[in-house]
Design an enzyme around this catalytic site. Structure first.
Site, PDB file in Angstrom:
ATOM      1  N   GLY A  72      76.018 -12.378  51.586  1.00  0.00           N
ATOM      2  CA  GLY A  72      76.089 -12.462  50.138  1.00  0.00           C
ATOM      3  C   GLY A  72      77.515 -12.328  49.651  1.00  0.00           C
ATOM      4  O   GLY A  72      78.397 -11.851  50.363  1.00  0.00           O
ATOM      5  N   SER A  73      77.740 -12.743  48.410  1.00  0.00           N
ATOM      6  CA  SER A  73      79.057 -12.575  47.800  1.00  0.00           C
ATOM      7  C   SER A  73      79.161 -11.176  47.195  1.00  0.00           C
ATOM      8  O   SER A  73      78.173 -10.483  47.039  1.00  0.00           O
ATOM      9  CB  SER A  73      79.265 -13.634  46.720  1.00  0.00           C
ATOM     10  OG  SER A  73      79.390 -14.904  47.305  1.00  0.00           O
ATOM     11  N   GLY A  74      80.381 -10.805  46.853  1.00  0.00           N
ATOM     12  CA  GLY A  74      80.597  -9.494  46.240  1.00  0.00           C
ATOM     13  C   GLY A  74      81.188  -8.471  47.182  1.00  0.00           C
ATOM     14  O   GLY A  74      81.294  -7.302  46.839  1.00  0.00           O
ATOM     15  N   HIS A  75      81.560  -8.909  48.395  1.00  0.00           N
ATOM     16  CA  HIS A  75      82.094  -7.981  49.396  1.00  0.00           C
ATOM     17  C   HIS A  75      83.531  -8.292  49.778  1.00  0.00           C
ATOM     18  O   HIS A  75      83.996  -7.875  50.833  1.00  0.00           O
ATOM     19  CB  HIS A  75      81.233  -8.019  50.658  1.00  0.00           C
ATOM     20  CG  HIS A  75      79.788  -7.707  50.440  1.00  0.00           C
ATOM     21  ND1 HIS A  75      79.381  -6.507  49.898  1.00  0.00           N
ATOM     22  CD2 HIS A  75      78.669  -8.417  50.667  1.00  0.00           C
ATOM     23  CE1 HIS A  75      78.042  -6.508  49.819  1.00  0.00           C
ATOM     24  NE2 HIS A  75      77.598  -7.649  50.271  1.00  0.00           N
TER      25      HIS A  75
ATOM     26  N   HIS B  98      75.166  -2.576  49.054  1.00  0.00           N
ATOM     27  CA  HIS B  98      74.568  -3.286  47.925  1.00  0.00           C
ATOM     28  C   HIS B  98      73.991  -2.288  46.934  1.00  0.00           C
ATOM     29  O   HIS B  98      73.130  -2.610  46.140  1.00  0.00           O
ATOM     30  CB  HIS B  98      73.454  -4.219  48.389  1.00  0.00           C
ATOM     31  CG  HIS B  98      73.873  -5.082  49.526  1.00  0.00           C
ATOM     32  ND1 HIS B  98      73.698  -4.714  50.827  1.00  0.00           N
ATOM     33  CD2 HIS B  98      74.503  -6.269  49.531  1.00  0.00           C
ATOM     34  CE1 HIS B  98      74.199  -5.664  51.608  1.00  0.00           C
ATOM     35  NE2 HIS B  98      74.688  -6.610  50.850  1.00  0.00           N
TER      36      HIS B  98
ATOM     37  N   ASP C  88      69.331 -12.274  55.524  1.00  0.00           N
ATOM     38  CA  ASP C  88      70.329 -12.985  56.327  1.00  0.00           C
ATOM     39  C   ASP C  88      69.710 -13.475  57.632  1.00  0.00           C
ATOM     40  O   ASP C  88      69.956 -14.599  58.063  1.00  0.00           O
ATOM     41  CB  ASP C  88      71.519 -12.069  56.618  1.00  0.00           C
ATOM     42  CG  ASP C  88      72.324 -11.770  55.367  1.00  0.00           C
ATOM     43  OD1 ASP C  88      73.092 -12.636  54.948  1.00  0.00           O
ATOM     44  OD2 ASP C  88      72.160 -10.665  54.800  1.00  0.00           O
TER      45      ASP C  88
END
Lengths: 331, 215
Positions: free
Chosen positions: A53-56, A218, A109
């Protein structure tokens, strides 16, 4: 929550557009959600594909480049990418020696990467997978396979990428990545929450004087919530959890990563590192290499994690291997 | 009394589901915040917006193709865990009615059963694991049993919705055994599962829409 964004549903696409335009010497797109090295695959080299996912940031696209990843499939914020970009990236980085997938151990994932792996195999590209499971807080010791991957991603990706640069076989790259993962443990602490742009509200709330130990990247709830303690006490608690789970003997060597979660100043990260180094020294554990900074973040969450990777000669050599990526350079 | 649904009916029902998901986005994300990473409403909305965009192209297609396309759209647009799970469910449901321009109550049974098989095959969850299967499994069972018992399709749908609702609510007192939330163990008790909830919203919307066909 104040954010510098336009449409919350377009944050990932607009971020990617900016990223690729900022770093054309490093990366190019092969799919609206797939990025590979600008110079494409290398004949005979195992392709290392990471993602999630994005945001890392810097994870995962920040690590596309020499010595780390060949390609990244990009998901929505905190959500696995679908199979399509994973497959597109797999085909684009295949240099004929097969492709290693490595990513954090999350059910979403796994389903998407497995679907992509099945499709790649049908097209004649061998794929192996190494899941990162470094988070001590996420499952007991006898259930390591249920643990999530957090900041330890960085060490596993770094080792896998370095091994692949040596033109090792797919089986050898996989074995090195598995060894890195088996010897890596992380424990984190959160001081504030973060907000998924399209959700618009913080995932959880912590009082001004509270901290939460063992929280997921998350915002998944952690193992213990309590009053905020001084940095030294927090560092002691984090290291104690790690060493209880993975004993490291006096005279052994480790790599240390003190990772900021997105909103914690480097000043605080170095204060944390200071105490981590003291504790390890007291125990006779030698620090071979240290990394302090933001390596796997959670949007604007405040807090940090401590990761130790227990080293042998092979891991030391691969850790020393140079890397040149948009967000991580090691000479 | 049986029902006959055309491809046009399905497109209209799928539009309604997309709207229902969008309407419940915040609620689903809120439920997910207690158990996971708070993105369930966002993922579902992204997926169903993509479906809604695709639906106009499906006018005139058979029902199998419509459902398979919805499945593929969910798989390729959402990612997360929801994409593969719901995507596989819709693809399998579509395969169960491949080529059909119209379906009746007995076809709905085949679709429901295939949908459940797809979700279970992909996610490997059992009833009681605190997942969408806790809504889907009892709902499908209730529908199938009622239809096989000779009840009319509308009362069978009522029973499916009631069983699905009970299943969804049963997740409140369950300990999560799958996905991110499973790492929380006992701390998941007291929270309703967001996947079980989105499944219920889809089921309820579907049933309500079909029931409007009753003369």
């Amino acid at each position: 929550m104040k954010k510098l964004i336009n449409d919350p549903y377009k944050v990932v696409d607009e971020m990617l557009e900016g990223f690729v335009n900022a770093h054309p010497q490093y990366v190019k797109m092969v799919h609206p959600r797939g990025v590979i090295r600008a110079n494409g695959p290398k004949e005979g080299k195992v392709g290392v594909v990471i993602g999630g996912g994005s945001g890392h940031k810097p994870a995962f696209i920040g690590y596309v480049g020499y010595g780390v990843a060949d390609g990244v499939a990009v998901g929505n914020v905190f959500a696995s990418p679908p199979p399509d970009p994973i497959l597109a990236v797999t085909k684009a980085v295949n240099g004929g020696a097969g492709v290693l997938y490595s990513y954090g151990n999350y059910q979403g994932d796994i389903m998407n990467f497995d679907m992509a792996a099945e499709m790649a195999e049908m097209e004649g590209i061998p794929v192996e997978t190494v899941l990162v499971t470094d988070d001590v807080a996420s499952a007991p010791k006898d259930q390591v396979s249920r643990r999530r991957g957090i900041a330890g991603d960085f060490f596993v990706f770094k080792i896998a990428g370095a091994k692949a640069e040596t033109m090792a076989s797919l089986a050898e790259v996989k074995a090195a990545a598995e060894k890195a993962n088996a010897n890596t443990r992380t424990m984190g602490v959160a001081l504030t929450s973060c907000t998924v742009p399209a959700a618009g509200k913080p995932i959880f709330t912590l009082a001004e004087d509270e901290m939460e130990i063992g929280l997921g990247v998350h915002g998944e709830p952690g193992v213990r919530r309590g009053k905020l303690e001084p940095a030294d006490a927090v560092a002691e608690a984090l290291v104690a959890h790690i060493l209880e789970d993975m004993p490291v003997g006096s005279g052994e060597e480790v790599a240390v990563l003190v990772n900021g979660l997105g909103a914690t100043p480097y000043m605080e990260l170095y204060i944390m590192f200071r105490r981590v180094a003291q504790i390890l020294k007291e125990k006779g554990i030698r620090i071979y290499r240290s990394y302090v900074g933001e390596y796997v973040t959670s949007l604007e969450m405040a807090g940090c994690s401590v990761t130790l990777m227990r080293l042998d000669d092979e891991l030391k050599e691969l850790l020393d291997f140079p890397a040149d990526t948009p967000m991580f350079v090691q000479r | 009394m049986d029902v006959t649904l055309t491809g046009k009916d399905f497109i209209s029902i799928l539009n309604e589901i997309a709207d229902a998901i969008e309407k419940n986005q915040d609620y689903l994300s809120e439920l997910d915040s207690a158990l996971g990473d708070g993105d369930h409403g966002v993922s579902m909305t992204i997926g169903w917006r993509a479906v809604k965009e695709k639906l106009p192209e499906l006018a005139g297609k058979d029902i199998g193709t419509i459902l398979k396309t919805v499945g593929m759209t969910l798989v390729s647009s959402v990612g997360a865990a929801m994409g593969p799970l719901y995507g596989t469910g819709f693809m399998r449901a579509g395969m169960a009615v491949d080529g059909k321009q119209e379906v009746t109550g007995s076809d709905l049974v085949k679709m429901f059963v295939a949908f459940r098989e797809g979700v279970v095959a992909r996610g490997k969850a059992n009833v009681g694991d605190k997942t969408m299967v806790d809504t889907i499994h009892p709902a499908v069972e209730a529908f199938k049993t009622a239809m096989e018992g000779g009840e009319d399709v509308y009362s069978a749908l009522d029973k499916a919705v009631a069983a699905g609702e009970a299943g969804m609510k049963s997740t409140i007192n369950l300990v999560s055994k799958m996905g991110r939330s499973s790492r929380l163990g006992e701390r998941t008790i007291g929270h309703q599962d967001p996947g079980a909830t989105s499944s219920y919203i889809m089921l309820k919307t579907f049933a309500d829409a079909v029931k409007r066909h009753r003369g």
